[in-house]
Design a protein around this motif. Structure first.
Motif, PDB file in Angstrom:
ATOM      1  N   SER A   1       0.602  -1.454  -0.129  1.00  0.00           N
ATOM      2  CA  SER A   1      -0.152  -0.121   0.119  1.00  0.00           C
ATOM      3  C   SER A   1       0.746   1.175  -0.146  1.00  0.00           C
ATOM      4  O   SER A   1       1.956   1.382   0.521  1.00  0.00           O
ATOM      5  N   ALA A   2       0.519   2.231  -0.727  1.00  0.00           N
ATOM      6  CA  ALA A   2       1.106   3.820  -0.779  1.00  0.00           C
ATOM      7  C   ALA A   2       0.920   3.949   0.623  1.00  0.00           C
ATOM      8  O   ALA A   2       0.496   3.939   1.827  1.00  0.00           O
ATOM      9  N   LYS A   3       2.298   4.762   1.251  1.00  0.00           N
ATOM     10  CA  LYS A   3       3.014   5.190   2.652  1.00  0.00           C
ATOM     11  C   LYS A   3       3.045   6.848   2.840  1.00  0.00           C
ATOM     12  O   LYS A   3       2.511   7.152   1.717  1.00  0.00           O
ATOM     13  N   PRO A   4       2.514   7.231   4.316  1.00  0.00           N
ATOM     14  CA  PRO A   4       2.788   8.739   3.776  1.00  0.00           C
ATOM     15  C   PRO A   4       3.055   9.120   3.947  1.00  0.00           C
ATOM     16  O   PRO A   4       4.559   8.725   3.126  1.00  0.00           O
ATOM     17  N   THR A   5       3.359  10.575   3.135  1.00  0.00           N
ATOM     18  CA  THR A   5       4.257  11.798   2.640  1.00  0.00           C
ATOM     19  C   THR A   5       4.226  12.322   3.550  1.00  0.00           C
ATOM     20  O   THR A   5       4.134  12.838   4.578  1.00  0.00           O
ATOM     21  N   ASP A   6       6.079  13.012   3.050  1.00  0.00           N
ATOM     22  CA  ASP A   6       6.731  14.840   3.731  1.00  0.00           C
ATOM     23  C   ASP A   6       5.904  15.869   3.410  1.00  0.00           C
ATOM     24  O   ASP A   6       6.042  16.295   4.192  1.00  0.00           O
ATOM     25  N   GLU A   7       5.071  15.326   2.141  1.00  0.00           N
ATOM     26  CA  GLU A   7       4.364  16.852   1.457  1.00  0.00           C
ATOM     27  C   GLU A   7       3.061  16.288   0.991  1.00  0.00           C
ATOM     28  O   GLU A   7       2.863  15.147   1.574  1.00  0.00           O
ATOM     29  N   PHE A   8       2.302  17.692   1.734  1.00  0.00           N
ATOM     30  CA  PHE A   8       1.125  17.465   1.684  1.00  0.00           C
ATOM     31  C   PHE A   8       0.788  17.180   0.254  1.00  0.00           C
ATOM     32  O   PHE A   8       0.793  17.493  -0.780  1.00  0.00           O
ATOM     33  N   GLU A   9      -0.618  16.403  -0.168  1.00  0.00           N
ATOM     34  CA  GLU A   9      -0.934  15.822  -1.454  1.00  0.00           C
ATOM     35  C   GLU A   9      -2.620  15.091  -1.008  1.00  0.00           C
ATOM     36  O   GLU A   9      -2.322  14.578   0.048  1.00  0.00           O
ATOM     37  N   GLY A  10      -3.548  14.784  -2.022  1.00  0.00           N
ATOM     38  CA  GLY A  10      -4.220  14.778  -2.091  1.00  0.00           C
ATOM     39  C   GLY A  10      -4.804  14.859  -3.441  1.00  0.00           C
ATOM     40  O   GLY A  10      -4.607  14.927  -4.749  1.00  0.00           O
ATOM     41  N   SER A  11      -6.144  13.472  -3.387  1.00  0.00           N
ATOM     42  CA  SER A  11      -6.668  13.630  -4.685  1.00  0.00           C
ATOM     43  C   SER A  11      -8.022  13.019  -4.190  1.00  0.00           C
ATOM     44  O   SER A  11      -8.683  11.748  -3.746  1.00  0.00           O
ATOM     45  N   VAL A  12      -9.041  12.975  -5.605  1.00  0.00           N
ATOM     46  CA  VAL A  12     -10.603  12.132  -5.457  1.00  0.00           C
ATOM     47  C   VAL A  12     -10.534  11.849  -6.879  1.00  0.00           C
ATOM     48  O   VAL A  12     -10.327  12.494  -7.999  1.00  0.00           O
ATOM     49  N   THR A  13     -10.741  10.852  -7.027  1.00  0.00           N
ATOM     50  CA  THR A  13     -10.763   9.686  -7.881  1.00  0.00           C
ATOM     51  C   THR A  13     -12.726   9.119  -8.633  1.00  0.00           C
ATOM     52  O   THR A  13     -13.117   8.582  -6.873  1.00  0.00           O
ATOM     53  N   ALA A  14     -13.145   9.318  -8.957  1.00  0.00           N
ATOM     54  CA  ALA A  14     -14.129   8.678  -9.491  1.00  0.00           C
ATOM     55  C   ALA A  14     -14.626   8.278 -10.630  1.00  0.00           C
ATOM     56  O   ALA A  14     -14.009   8.000 -11.924  1.00  0.00           O
ATOM     57  N   LEU A  15     -15.147   6.859 -10.744  1.00  0.00           N
ATOM     58  CA  LEU A  15     -15.443   6.530 -12.627  1.00  0.00           C
ATOM     59  C   LEU A  15     -16.564   5.580 -12.688  1.00  0.00           C
ATOM     60  O   LEU A  15     -17.866   5.459 -11.120  1.00  0.00           O
ATOM     61  N   TYR A  16     -17.544   5.893 -13.385  1.00  0.00           N
ATOM     62  CA  TYR A  16     -19.443   5.491 -13.687  1.00  0.00           C
ATOM     63  C   TYR A  16     -18.983   5.438 -14.815  1.00  0.00           C
ATOM     64  O   TYR A  16     -18.421   5.148 -15.984  1.00  0.00           O
ATOM     65  N   GLU A  17     -20.202   4.043 -14.530  1.00  0.00           N
ATOM     66  CA  GLU A  17     -20.262   2.955 -16.313  1.00  0.00           C
ATOM     67  C   GLU A  17     -21.730   2.949 -15.793  1.00  0.00           C
ATOM     68  O   GLU A  17     -22.679   1.890 -15.553  1.00  0.00           O
ATOM     69  N   PRO A  18     -22.317   3.167 -17.068  1.00  0.00           N
ATOM     70  CA  PRO A  18     -24.158   2.600 -17.313  1.00  0.00           C
ATOM     71  C   PRO A  18     -24.273   1.617 -16.967  1.00  0.00           C
ATOM     72  O   PRO A  18     -25.656   1.115 -16.499  1.00  0.00           O
ATOM     73  N   ASP A  19     -23.536   0.857 -18.128  1.00  0.00           N
ATOM     74  CA  ASP A  19     -24.564   0.053 -18.202  1.00  0.00           C
ATOM     75  C   ASP A  19     -24.787  -1.382 -17.348  1.00  0.00           C
ATOM     76  O   ASP A  19     -25.973  -2.111 -17.439  1.00  0.00           O
ATOM     77  N   HIS A  20     -23.935  -1.264 -16.641  1.00  0.00           N
ATOM     78  CA  HIS A  20     -24.031  -2.279 -15.454  1.00  0.00           C
ATOM     79  C   HIS A  20     -23.710  -1.688 -13.725  1.00  0.00           C
ATOM     80  O   HIS A  20     -23.702  -2.047 -12.755  1.00  0.00           O
ATOM     81  N   GLY A  21     -24.419  -0.487 -14.350  1.00  0.00           N
ATOM     82  CA  GLY A  21     -24.197   0.369 -12.958  1.00  0.00           C
ATOM     83  C   GLY A  21     -22.770   0.485 -11.894  1.00  0.00           C
ATOM     84  O   GLY A  21     -23.515   0.470 -10.894  1.00  0.00           O
ATOM     85  N   GLU A  22     -21.814   0.457 -12.267  1.00  0.00           N
ATOM     86  CA  GLU A  22     -20.590   0.489 -11.474  1.00  0.00           C
ATOM     87  C   GLU A  22     -20.833   1.973 -11.202  1.00  0.00           C
ATOM     88  O   GLU A  22     -20.258   3.120 -12.099  1.00  0.00           O
ATOM     89  N   GLN A  23     -20.350   2.058  -9.646  1.00  0.00           N
ATOM     90  CA  GLN A  23     -20.012   3.983  -9.574  1.00  0.00           C
ATOM     91  C   GLN A  23     -18.984   3.388  -8.496  1.00  0.00           C
ATOM     92  O   GLN A  23     -18.545   2.521  -7.513  1.00  0.00           O
ATOM     93  N   ASP A  24     -17.785   3.909  -8.708  1.00  0.00           N
ATOM     94  CA  ASP A  24     -16.591   3.812  -7.815  1.00  0.00           C
ATOM     95  C   ASP A  24     -15.583   5.374  -7.422  1.00  0.00           C
ATOM     96  O   ASP A  24     -15.678   6.047  -7.907  1.00  0.00           O
TER      97      ASP A  24
END
Length: 793
Positions: free
Chosen positions: A150-173
């Motif tokens: 797994s990813a480890k804590p960093t010395d510098e501040f960082e962040g991210s928001v990711t999203a995935l949407y697939e309509p045919d099978h109703g996938e939301q991530d």
């Protein structure tokens, strides 16, 4: 010259020519396959390393999705288990099994098959080590190891928001990550996942798509730099992953009468035949669900000393799940199979490691693990049940006892293991190195199993205490005897086993860019106890029998250890002045006393040691930076699997038993195991370039080929998955600083139907009196196109 060797030589020739046309450089891949950070090109092991970026770009959420990118590695979810396979070797369907492929999460052993289903989030990389890993990873990793970092804590501040949407099978991530300093010497990181999927197999009974998935993960990490030499990392996580329904289909009904025709002929069944449209919809009565909760805590302390380092890894893992399987796999109300499991594990490892670069490098340590398992399952007949209608014609006296009846099993096991290991590498000359290592393991297990029949609604409206008084016990023993299930008092077993697994490796630097190695090693997987057999292991204990066929019931209990001896010849090559890499491994592994789980033809599975098998083949993978904008990747695996001895295999439907030593069973010597495609390969191409002021375009395509294979453990030729070629592609636009990205992702664009697990339907032969049968199959996801978005800050 065989086709695999031709392909390998062709790949080598193409890669070697790269230096003449470009001066691009590949980014180095660093792995910890030998419990220390090293370049992938310096590790004398067949390793596939998949980066976080690749997993994200491919829309991979778990290890099952990852297996599509790595030849000779697969994960298959079944109705009641998960199988993890490397080079054709895996554990069968039974909670008493340890896994043949060791899964490790930040150094903590995840030996239970249910832990392979945990969604992956905020990973640094995943390493797949192929072949026995009996020294540094150790715990039963007889086929290989999967190391999740797994990813480890960093010395510098960082962040991210990711999203995935697939309509045919109703996938939301949806995923969130925050990391950065908390104080002068403390950093933290938190990652959150929330994902849902509506499903892709239509259930004609419920009128909904299946399987529906709901997953949540939260993980928090802290890094404390205690001093210049001491650092501590604490990770705490909680995962829940629930499903409703199955991505499963019943098909290929055969015989006279066949299974589905029998169901359709019974008015109370009210089942529509699931054969007409093939593998595209389910027709069970929507009784499937699986609710899972996992918690783990990992504390890693590293202490750098003069010339070596000390590492302590402490881990605690616990989980519980509750599942129900409408395991008759039809729209009729016949029976349900439920199971519950609770598991706790504590482990402690102390490891000392020398700095690299000396004339003698070494690593060694001590390992301890304690586990506690509580497993229960039940087979219950609903009210009303089609079984009652069937019995009305076959055994009228038993028909009133069927509605609401239940047979319950409990299995408990406690185990302790400790091991000592050491491995040293001598630099004999500037070009030659010798590595010798070994691991001594001592393991104990204490287990018990009980099978009990319980009363029906006619005796009070609720399940009662275990039935032990005639005439009720006689009726219930006869009822469940039809399904090869008998009651018995508690069976108790103890196991005390030890093993030594050695390794010897010779490495030779042919030049600055080419390393060749030869490894000989042994591995083992400990024995144990059958948690799911439906009968007493002693044939003399005859508490029940089949009142219709007259056949006795004999189950299984203790099984022996599994052992392997492996030799691997490989090479790691850096070509074209660093623009290309090509890695090849040629291997042969001999297995003895293979642990397998065999379907008893009705409702149960019995564990046995199958005999002997030889697994051999060739693996190759490479990368080529064609230019600063274009990168090509590829990998291939040829697998030859041969049972050298297996006289006690379950026969498939219609096969005449031919075993000379085991009545009613079949000898499959010389045949291939299920899930052993002869050839697997994938090719990928990625392009990146500026397309406007401040904008960058990324485009990639991956082709995955898999040869045909059988997917039923009884090697039924009717359960053949044809060869497939799946294509996935991605196109993304981002800003030049990498702060945001929007992408379109297409998976399985060729819309291949891939069966990942299957076999005979339970009761298919029973309901037809042995004259007919049918099959069930779990299918992978069809074509789907998703929208991805990421914002980093």
């Amino acid at each position: 010259m065989n086709r695999v060797l031709k392909k390998s030589l062709l790949a080598l020739a193409i890669t070697a020519s790269a230096g003449a046309v470009n001066a691009a450089m590949l980014e180095e891949i660093v792995v910890t396959a030998q419990q220390r950070a090293e370049s992938l090109q310096d590790v004398p092991v067949s390793v596939a390393a998949v980066t976080a970026e690749k997993m994200s770009n491919a829309g991979i959420v778990d290890l099952q999705g990852l297996s599509e990118l790595v030849p000779n590695f697969s994960i298959n979810e079944t109705g009641i288990s998960t199988t993890v396979t490397i080079r054709g070797i895996s554990s069968g369907i039974n909670p008493g099994f340890e896994q043949s492929v060791g899964i490790y999460n930040d150094g903590i052993f995840y030996g239970r098959d249910q832990l392979a289903r945990i969604p992956m989030i905020d990973m640094e990389r995943v390493e797949i080590l192929r072949g026995p890993q009996g020294i540094l990873f150790g715990k039963n990793s007889i086929a290989g190891a999967v190391s999740q970092i797994s990813a480890k804590p960093t010395d510098e501040f960082e962040g991210s928001v990711t999203a995935l949407y697939e309509p045919d099978h109703g996938e939301q991530d949806l995923r969130l990550m925050l990391s950065g300093p908390i104080s002068e010497n403390v950093s933290g990181r938190i990652a959150i996942l929330d994902r849902t999927l509506d499903g892709y197999v239509f259930n004609t009974v419920s009128g909904q798509d299946e399987q529906r998935e709901e997953e949540q993960v939260i993980r928090a990490s802290l890094r404390w730099d205690v001093s210049e030499d001491v650092a501590a990392n604490l990770k705490v996580s909680r995962s829940t992953f629930d499903t409703v329904g199955r991505n499963m289909e019943v098909y290929n009904s055969i015989g006279t009468p066949d299974h589905i025709s029998v169901l359709n002929s019974i008015p109370s069944a009210a089942v529509a035949s699931p054969v007409e449209s093939g593998l595209n919809y389910s027709a069970d009565n929507n009784g499937h669900f699986s609710d899972n909760e996992v918690s783990d805590v990992t504390l890693t302390v590293d202490w750098d000393m003069d010339g070596f380092s000390l590492t302590s890894v402490t881990g605690f893992v616990e989980y519980e799940f509750d599942e129900n399987c409408d395991c008759d796999f039809s729209g009729a109300a016949i029976f349900d199979a439920a199971r519950q499991e609770e598991y706790e594990q504590f482990s402690q490892e102390f490891r000392f490691t020398s700095d690299l670069g000396g004339d003698f490098d070494y690593i060694g340590g001590l390992f301890f693990q304690s586990t506690e398992l509580k497993y229960n399952d039940q087979i219950s007949l609903p009210t009303p049940t089609l079984i009652g209608d069937v019995l009305a014609g076959l055994a009228p006296a038993l028909a009133p006892f069927a509605p609401g009846a239940s047979t319950d099993r409990s299995f408990n096991q406690e185990g302790d293991l400790w091991a000592a290991f050491a491995q040293g590498t001598w630099t004999l000359t500037d070009e030659l190195r010798l590595t010798v290592g070994g691991r001594y393991t001592q393991e104990t297990k204490d287990a018990d199993r009980t099978q009990q029949h319980k009363a029906v609604a006619a005796f009070g409206g609720q399940y009662q205490s275990p039935v032990v008084v005639d005439p009720i016990s006689g009726a219930y023993n006869a009822l469940w005897g039809i399904f090869a299930i008998e009651p018995y008092e508690t069976i108790v077993g103890e196991l005390d086993d030890s093993s030594f697994t050695p390794v010897v490796t010779v490495e030779w630097d042919a030049n600055e860019d080419t390393m060749a190695y030869l490894t000989w090693t042994k591995g083992f997987k400990s024995g144990g106890f059958d948690a799911r057999s439906n009968g007493h292991p002693d044939a003399a204990v005859a508490n029940a029998g089949n009142p219709i066929s007259g056949n006795p019931i004999t189950g299984s209990w203790e099984f022996d250890r599994e052992e392997a001896t492996s030799i691997e010849l490989g090479s790691k090559m850096t070509l074209a002045d660093g623009a290309a890499e090509l890695n090849i491994a040629l291997y042969m592994t001999e297995y003895s006393d293979l642990q397998v789980s065999q379907f008893d033809g009705t409702l149960g599975f019995n564990v046995t040691n199958a005999g002997e098998a030889t697994v051999q083949g060739l693996e190759a993978d490479g990368r080529w930076a064609v230019s600063d904008n274009i990168t090509l990747t590829g990998s291939a695996a040829y697998l030859d699997f041969n049972y050298d001895k297996f006289p006690n295999s379950q026969c498939y439907f219609g096969q005449t038993p031919d075993s000379a030593d085991f009545a009613g069973l079949c000898d499959v010597e010389g045949q291939r195991k299920e899930y052993t495609p002869e050839l697997q390969a994938n090719i990928g191409a990625a392009w990146m370039g500026d397309v406007g002021e401040g904008l960058v375009l990324n485009a990639s395509v991956d082709l995955v080929y898999m040869d045909d294979y059988l997917y039923a453990s009884n090697l039924d030729p009717r359960t053949k998955q044809d060869a497939t070629t799946q294509v996935s592609a991605r196109i993304a636009i981002s800003d030049s600083e990498g702060a945001w990205e929007v992408a379109l992702l297409g998976r399985n664009l060729t819309d291949e139907t891939v069966i990942n697990f299957g076999g005979n339907t339970p009761l298919g032969g029973t309901l037809t009196g042995g004259a007919g049968n049918s099959y069930y199959a779990f299918v992978n996801r069809p074509l789907n196109i998703a929208l991805q978005a990421r914002y980093s800050f």
